[in-house]
Design a protein around this motif. Structure first.
Motif, short mmCIF file in Angstrom:
data_model
loop_
_atom_site.label_atom_id
_atom_site.label_comp_id
_atom_site.label_asym_id
_atom_site.label_seq_id
_atom_site.Cartn_x
_atom_site.Cartn_y
_atom_site.Cartn_z
N SER A 8 -10.83 -3.33 -2.83
CA SER A 8 -11.26 -2.18 -3.74
C SER A 8 -10.16 -1.15 -3.54
O SER A 8 -9.45 -1.19 -2.70
CB SER A 8 -12.51 -1.56 -3.10
N LYS A 9 -10.00 -0.62 -4.86
CA LYS A 9 -9.05 0.56 -4.89
C LYS A 9 -9.82 1.92 -5.48
O LYS A 9 -10.46 1.83 -6.38
CB LYS A 9 -7.96 0.21 -5.86
N GLU A 53 -1.30 1.29 -2.42
CA GLU A 53 -1.98 0.65 -1.61
C GLU A 53 -3.58 0.46 -1.82
O GLU A 53 -3.96 1.40 -2.80
CB GLU A 53 -2.01 1.45 -0.34
N VAL A 54 -4.09 -0.75 -1.46
CA VAL A 54 -5.65 -0.67 -1.71
C VAL A 54 -6.17 0.08 -0.71
O VAL A 54 -5.79 0.21 0.38
CB VAL A 54 -6.01 -2.02 -2.09
N THR A 55 -7.49 0.52 -1.18
CA THR A 55 -8.37 1.11 -0.27
C THR A 55 -9.11 0.19 0.70
O THR A 55 -9.36 0.64 1.88
CB THR A 55 -9.40 1.74 -0.95
N GLU A 56 -9.44 -1.03 0.36
CA GLU A 56 -10.08 -1.81 1.25
C GLU A 56 -9.55 -3.26 0.83
O GLU A 56 -9.49 -3.70 -0.26
CB GLU A 56 -11.55 -1.80 0.78
N GLU A 64 0.08 -15.31 3.18
CA GLU A 64 0.83 -14.09 3.65
C GLU A 64 0.18 -12.94 3.23
O GLU A 64 0.40 -12.72 2.02
CB GLU A 64 2.28 -14.38 3.74
N SER A 65 -0.16 -11.89 4.27
CA SER A 65 -0.69 -10.92 3.50
C SER A 65 0.18 -9.69 3.03
O SER A 65 1.18 -9.30 3.86
CB SER A 65 -1.50 -9.99 4.71
N ILE A 66 0.25 -9.61 1.81
CA ILE A 66 1.35 -8.40 1.27
C ILE A 66 0.58 -7.04 1.60
O ILE A 66 1.28 -5.91 1.70
CB ILE A 66 1.53 -8.46 -0.08
N THR A 67 -0.65 -7.11 2.07
CA THR A 67 -1.38 -5.88 2.34
C THR A 67 -0.92 -5.18 3.60
O THR A 67 -0.52 -4.00 3.81
CB THR A 67 -2.69 -5.78 2.19
N LYS A 68 -0.60 -6.17 4.32
CA LYS A 68 -0.11 -5.64 5.72
C LYS A 68 1.37 -5.90 6.03
O LYS A 68 1.83 -5.45 7.21
CB LYS A 68 -0.90 -6.49 7.09
N ALA A 69 2.18 -6.50 4.95
CA ALA A 69 3.47 -6.68 5.27
C ALA A 69 4.24 -5.32 5.48
O ALA A 69 4.02 -4.26 5.04
CB ALA A 69 4.02 -7.41 4.11
#
Ligand code: ADP
Ligand code: ADP
Length: 237
Positions: A8-9, A53-56, A64-69
């Motif tokens: 979610s964003k 950044e996404v919200t959720e 590989e997580s790009i959200t956490k990279a």
């Protein structure tokens, strides 16, 4: 492969632009994302290479997580993602070659790039990229001397020179006429086939989507309202 897990964003003003999106895109797919203006297409695309950044939730690329990279891993992941924009994002006063070479920047030291020194090998790679979009003869023209369709094909060549594994295109033909739209879309389709390059393309018009996509994702108010093969997509998306 790209994997959206419950993404979610919500923008700071409270607009929910993506609402719990769950889906996977396999290598080599030609996905077209359709929806009305404001449906969340741009937000969807920009989430993949983390332009915001996404919200959720979380987005994985090849597991590989790009959200956490962080740091160098984020940098490495982004280098494999080519981005194409509606307005081409070229340096208008520079040559076509220089613009395509800018796709190589991530492969060299900062000092070398400040000095603008690209090795011979990079020039060969850039020229090959231009050949793929049939613009080798324009290599030493100024970018702004080219037509809109040609400029967009230069931006495709830049993504190829970057050695992207995946191309994200945000309304790549929105400012082009039908004839040049066809040239740009044909190039994307050919590159998808020849290089097995994954394409995720936002488009306004479902009829253009139908001609090129292997899969259509329909968004409405941030939700996936359709996801399937072209044949099943109706005009109501
Ligand atoms: P599309 O690409 O389908 O036109 P967008 O992803 O640009 O849709 O926008 C989705 C929704 O989010 C719209 O309601 C839009 O107004 C809103 N939106 C987009 N960017 C921002 C932002 N930076 N701040 C607040 N709201 C935004
Ligand atoms: P598009 O429809 O091509 O996605 P827009 O013209 O809607 O682009 O948006 C241009 C810029 O304004 C983007 O950076 C977007 O994030 C931002 N934006 C869009 N809608 C809003 C909004 N409601 N509030 C704030 N910023 C927005």
């Amino acid at each position: 492969m790209i994997e959206f897990n419950h993404v979610s964003k919500v923008y700071p003003n409270g607009t929910t632009a993506l609402n719990e999106v769950d889906l996977q895109i396999e290598d080599g797919e030609f996905v077209v994302v359709v929806g009305l203006s404001g449906a969340g297409k741009s937000t969807f695309l920009r989430s993949i290479n983390r332009l915001h950044e996404v919200t959720e939730g979380e987005i994985l690329i090849n597991g590989e997580s790009i959200t956490k990279a962080r740091g160098s891993s984020l940098y490495r992941m982004r280098r494999e993602i080519g981005m194409i924009f509606q307005n081409f994002n070229l340096v208008r006063r520079s040559s076509v070659m220089r613009n395509v070479l800018s796709g190589r920047v991530g492969y060299h030291s900062t000092l070398r790039m400040i000095l603008g020194l690209f090795p011979r090998e990079d020039k060969d790679i850039a020229m090959q990229a231009l050949e793929r979009v049939n613009l080798q003869e324009k290599a030493y023209s100024r970018a702004d001397e080219l037509s809109g369709g040609q400029q967009q094909r230069v931006s495709i060549a830049r993504a190829l020179a970057q050695e992207a594994k995946l191309i994200l295109a945000d309304e790549p033909v929105a400012s082009l006429d039908p004839m040049t739209t066809k040239q740009v879309m044909d190039d994307l389709a050919r590159i998808n086939k020849e290089l097995n390059m994954t394409m995720v393309v936002n488009l306004h018009f479902i009829d253009v989507a139908r001609q090129y996509a292997t899969r259509i994702i329909g968004l409405r108010e941030g939700e996936v309202v359709f996801d399937g093969p072209v044949g099943q997509a109706t005009d109501e998306i």
